[in-house]
Write a protein that holds these residues in place. Structure first.
Motif, PDB file in Angstrom:
ATOM      1  N   GLY A 220      16.745  19.195  10.649  1.00  0.00           N
ATOM      2  CA  GLY A 220      16.883  18.426  11.997  1.00  0.00           C
ATOM      3  C   GLY A 220      15.256  18.020  12.245  1.00  0.00           C
ATOM      4  N   SER A 221      15.102  17.422  13.625  1.00  0.00           N
ATOM      5  CA  SER A 221      13.576  16.997  13.854  1.00  0.00           C
ATOM      6  C   SER A 221      12.698  18.103  13.778  1.00  0.00           C
ATOM      7  N   ASP A 222      11.548  17.412  13.510  1.00  0.00           N
ATOM      8  CA  ASP A 222      10.272  18.499  13.753  1.00  0.00           C
ATOM      9  C   ASP A 222       9.833  18.585  15.371  1.00  0.00           C
ATOM     10  N   GLY A 223      10.361  19.458  16.145  1.00  0.00           N
ATOM     11  CA  GLY A 223      10.030  19.702  17.351  1.00  0.00           C
ATOM     12  C   GLY A 223      10.843  18.307  18.282  1.00  0.00           C
ATOM     13  N   PRO A 224      10.437  18.109  19.519  1.00  0.00           N
ATOM     14  CA  PRO A 224      11.129  17.251  20.359  1.00  0.00           C
ATOM     15  C   PRO A 224      11.192  15.931  19.741  1.00  0.00           C
ATOM     16  N   VAL A 225      12.125  15.089  20.067  1.00  0.00           N
ATOM     17  CA  VAL A 225      12.289  13.718  19.813  1.00  0.00           C
ATOM     18  C   VAL A 225      12.180  13.080  21.190  1.00  0.00           C
TER      19      VAL A 225
ATOM     20  N   GLY B 298      12.993  30.570  24.972  1.00  0.00           N
ATOM     21  CA  GLY B 298      13.786  29.601  25.975  1.00  0.00           C
ATOM     22  C   GLY B 298      13.686  28.439  25.636  1.00  0.00           C
ATOM     23  N   ASN B 299      12.604  27.834  24.924  1.00  0.00           N
ATOM     24  CA  ASN B 299      12.417  26.475  24.343  1.00  0.00           C
ATOM     25  C   ASN B 299      12.948  26.206  23.309  1.00  0.00           C
ATOM     26  N   LYS B 300      14.366  25.718  23.249  1.00  0.00           N
ATOM     27  CA  LYS B 300      14.982  25.919  21.652  1.00  0.00           C
ATOM     28  C   LYS B 300      14.333  25.125  20.747  1.00  0.00           C
ATOM     29  N   SER B 301      13.811  23.995  21.323  1.00  0.00           N
ATOM     30  CA  SER B 301      13.095  23.532  20.034  1.00  0.00           C
ATOM     31  C   SER B 301      11.924  24.048  19.506  1.00  0.00           C
ATOM     32  N   ASN B 302      11.310  24.805  20.509  1.00  0.00           N
ATOM     33  CA  ASN B 302      10.014  25.760  20.087  1.00  0.00           C
ATOM     34  C   ASN B 302      10.705  26.936  19.339  1.00  0.00           C
ATOM     35  N   ALA B 303      11.833  27.450  19.510  1.00  0.00           N
ATOM     36  CA  ALA B 303      12.248  28.669  19.022  1.00  0.00           C
ATOM     37  C   ALA B 303      12.623  28.113  17.505  1.00  0.00           C
TER      38      ALA B 303
ATOM     39  N   THR C 266      13.601  16.884  27.762  1.00  0.00           N
ATOM     40  CA  THR C 266      13.188  17.077  26.265  1.00  0.00           C
ATOM     41  C   THR C 266      14.401  17.276  25.531  1.00  0.00           C
ATOM     42  N   VAL C 267      14.451  16.547  24.324  1.00  0.00           N
ATOM     43  CA  VAL C 267      15.637  16.906  23.534  1.00  0.00           C
ATOM     44  C   VAL C 267      15.069  16.767  22.040  1.00  0.00           C
ATOM     45  N   TYR C 268      15.885  17.533  21.071  1.00  0.00           N
ATOM     46  CA  TYR C 268      15.757  17.230  19.597  1.00  0.00           C
ATOM     47  C   TYR C 268      16.937  17.183  18.907  1.00  0.00           C
ATOM     48  N   VAL C 269      16.866  17.025  17.706  1.00  0.00           N
ATOM     49  CA  VAL C 269      18.131  16.434  16.871  1.00  0.00           C
ATOM     50  C   VAL C 269      18.552  17.491  15.724  1.00  0.00           C
ATOM     51  N   GLU C 270      19.700  17.622  15.480  1.00  0.00           N
ATOM     52  CA  GLU C 270      19.904  18.643  14.306  1.00  0.00           C
ATOM     53  C   GLU C 270      21.164  18.051  13.696  1.00  0.00           C
ATOM     54  N   LYS C 271      21.285  18.565  12.334  1.00  0.00           N
ATOM     55  CA  LYS C 271      22.789  17.954  11.676  1.00  0.00           C
ATOM     56  C   LYS C 271      23.553  18.971  12.431  1.00  0.00           C
ATOM     57  N   PHE C 272      24.704  18.229  12.430  1.00  0.00           N
ATOM     58  CA  PHE C 272      25.859  18.785  13.089  1.00  0.00           C
ATOM     59  C   PHE C 272      26.630  19.548  12.171  1.00  0.00           C
ATOM     60  N   VAL C 273      26.949  20.801  12.437  1.00  0.00           N
ATOM     61  CA  VAL C 273      27.699  21.661  11.290  1.00  0.00           C
ATOM     62  C   VAL C 273      29.142  21.871  11.965  1.00  0.00           C
ATOM     63  N   GLU C 274      30.128  21.299  11.232  1.00  0.00           N
ATOM     64  CA  GLU C 274      31.393  21.190  11.849  1.00  0.00           C
ATOM     65  C   GLU C 274      32.156  22.411  11.708  1.00  0.00           C
ATOM     66  N   ASN C 275      32.745  22.787  12.864  1.00  0.00           N
ATOM     67  CA  ASN C 275      33.654  24.074  12.969  1.00  0.00           C
ATOM     68  C   ASN C 275      33.030  25.182  12.271  1.00  0.00           C
TER      69      ASN C 275
END
Ligand code: MV4
Length: 457
Positions: free
Chosen positions: A133-138, A114-119, A196-205
């Motif tokens: 993306g980020s290693d864990g939360p940003v 349920g914790n998406k960054s942990n998943a 808490t947020v994390y960052v990922e590369k955005f995959v377009e469409n």
């Protein structure tokens, strides 16, 4: 095995769980809110208990009321279905402390995925492909900027406690990242009580392809292939299918193996779904685990011949998986339309109310899962799904043809429904070619008036 199960849900999934229990010889106790007092599936249950007023917070989400009902009715287990308390780790924990089996994964597993960054970290450690993306939360904007520099724009800022599209921001440059970082945190704090947020590369469409998994208490995990859920609008799925037109047997094996590895890492015991994004290059990336049975589980039931709700119950009772991965067989092609009481010509505004006449389609290759009947009033308090219409045929072309026939046959008099737009999508050349992604509906059908059933023939 369980003698008696409490159904902690409503609508079509409540009815679906009653059906599964009946076939397993298990008694059912269904809880309902005042708004659902006239639901027909209540008559199919062995016992019914009103747990409160229409507002979900005071009925289907009210843990003390549901646990009291379970204690009074003396059930062995609670089936949460989807939505409401299905992915609430605290509720699963309360069930455990009351010696009631929760028909779903363990509370620890629900909390971990349920914790998406942990998943994401779990998927990485399972060796599955994950979006860069980020290693864990940003924790601060400086770190966000550093991560974006490493992976390159565009990026997505996601809430750790989010999911299903809530609390997300896209950024294409530094200023918008700084903005999006703070906006996403504020939104996440307000929506989930966790900034808490994390960052990922955005995959377009991307295409949205998810793998159904089943895990037992002995640690065996199998996958049941994929569902393509790319036909969606604002994170509301309109059409789902299996197999995906963009997944080859070889890709299925790789995605399935990744999903199984992730499920094993999470000690996943029950039915679950591992969500992936699939890009134009054919590369796939893990995004989320859904720790529940999903609306579209029916699609997988049709192509595998398995009853997933019965499997959920048996697995929760401690039974072993009834088959190995090698024994899973995929047969034919299944397409599902979620029929919603929504007005596609009014920006999909929910349109609850009286269903004057309800005549579901039937015949070869057709399945309808719906709790609706002629004279039923769809309450305004919950989601507006009328039911699920499935077409199962040997090939995709035939499944599309059967679905169009069934949509034509379906009579729902009263509220406007999504049927006209589903008919248009099924007739679209890109959909027919399997050449569609998650941007498809918005690109082709946004803001446009959807022509009526008769006109579109
Ligand atoms: C993404 C994405 C692109 N890049 N993550 C939306 C719902 C949530 N489950 C994850 N979502 C997305 N995550 C990265 N790094 C695009 C989406 C997305 C999407 C995903 C699945 C199905 C439909 C979608 C529609 C818009 C965006």
């Amino acid at each position: 095995m369980f003698r008696r199960v409490l159904v902690a849900n409503r609508g079509e999934i409540a009815q679906r769980i009653i059906r599964a229990c009946r076939e397993l010889g298990i008694e059912t106790v269904v809880v309902y809110s005042e708004a659902d007092a006239d639901a027909i599936y209540l008559r199919q249950a062995d016992e019914t208990i009103c747990i409160g007023p229409a507002a979900a917070a005071k009925s289907y989400l009210d843990i003390p009321s549901i646990i009291s009902a379970a204690e009074i009715a003396d059930v062995d287990a609670i089936a949460p279905g989807y939505g409401f308390l299905a992915e609430n780790a605290h509720f699963a924990e309360v069930c455990r402390s009351c010696n009631i089996h929760f028909i779903g994964p363990d509370p620890e597993t629900i909390a971990a995925v349920g914790n998406k960054s942990n998943a994401r970290e779990m998927a990485l450690s399972a060796g599955a492909p994950v979006v860069p993306g980020s290693d864990g939360p940003v924790e601060d904007e400086q770190t966000a900027l550093t991560v974006a520099k490493e992976i390159g724009y565009p990026v997505m800022i996601k809430a750790s406690s989010g999911g299903g599209g809530r609390g997300m921001r896209i950024a294409r440059n530094d200023p918008s990242l700084i903005n999006g970082f703070h906006a996403a945190r504020a939104e996440a704090e307000a929506a989930f009580g966790d900034p808490t947020v994390y960052v990922e590369k955005f995959v377009e469409n991307p295409r949205h392809v998810e793998i159904q998994i089943l895990g037992d208490r002995d640690g065996n995990v199998i996958h049941l292939g994929e569902r393509d859920c790319s036909v969606q609008r604002r994170h509301q799925k309109l059409i789902e299918e299996s197999p995906s037109p963009s997944v080859s047997p070889e890709l299925r094996a790789r995605m399935g193996a990744a999903a199984v590895a992730i499920a094993k890492k999470a000690k996943y015991h029950n039915a679950g779904t591992v969500e992936f994004l699939l890009d134009r290059a054919g590369d796939f990336y893990f995004i989320e685990v859904n720790a529940r049975i999903q609306v579209e589980h029916t699609v997988t039931e049709m192509v595998t011949g398995l009853d997933l709700i019965q499997q959920q119950i048996l697995l929760a009772a401690g039974e072993r998986l009834p088959l190995t991965q090698d024994e899973v067989r995929f047969q034919g092609h299944c397409i599902e339309c979620r029929i919603n009481a929504e007005d596609p010509s009014k920006d999909f505004q929910p349109s609850p109310g009286l269903v004057e006449l309800f005549v579901p389609p039937g015949g070869p290759g057709v399945r309808v899962d719906s709790h609706v009947y002629s004279g039923y009033r769809i309450p305004p308090n919950y989601d507006s799904m009328i039911g699920k219409l499935l077409a199962h045929r040997s090939t995709r072309t035939e499944a599309i043809r059967t679905m169009l026939r069934a949509l034509d046959e379906f009579i729902i008099q009263g509220p406007p429904t999504t049927i006209p737009i589903q008919r248009r999508i099924l007739n679209h050349s890109d959909f027919r070619a399997g050449d569609h992604d998650t941007g498809f509906v918005e690109r082709h059908y946004s803001g446009q008036p959807v022509i009526s059933m008769k006109e579109s023939r």
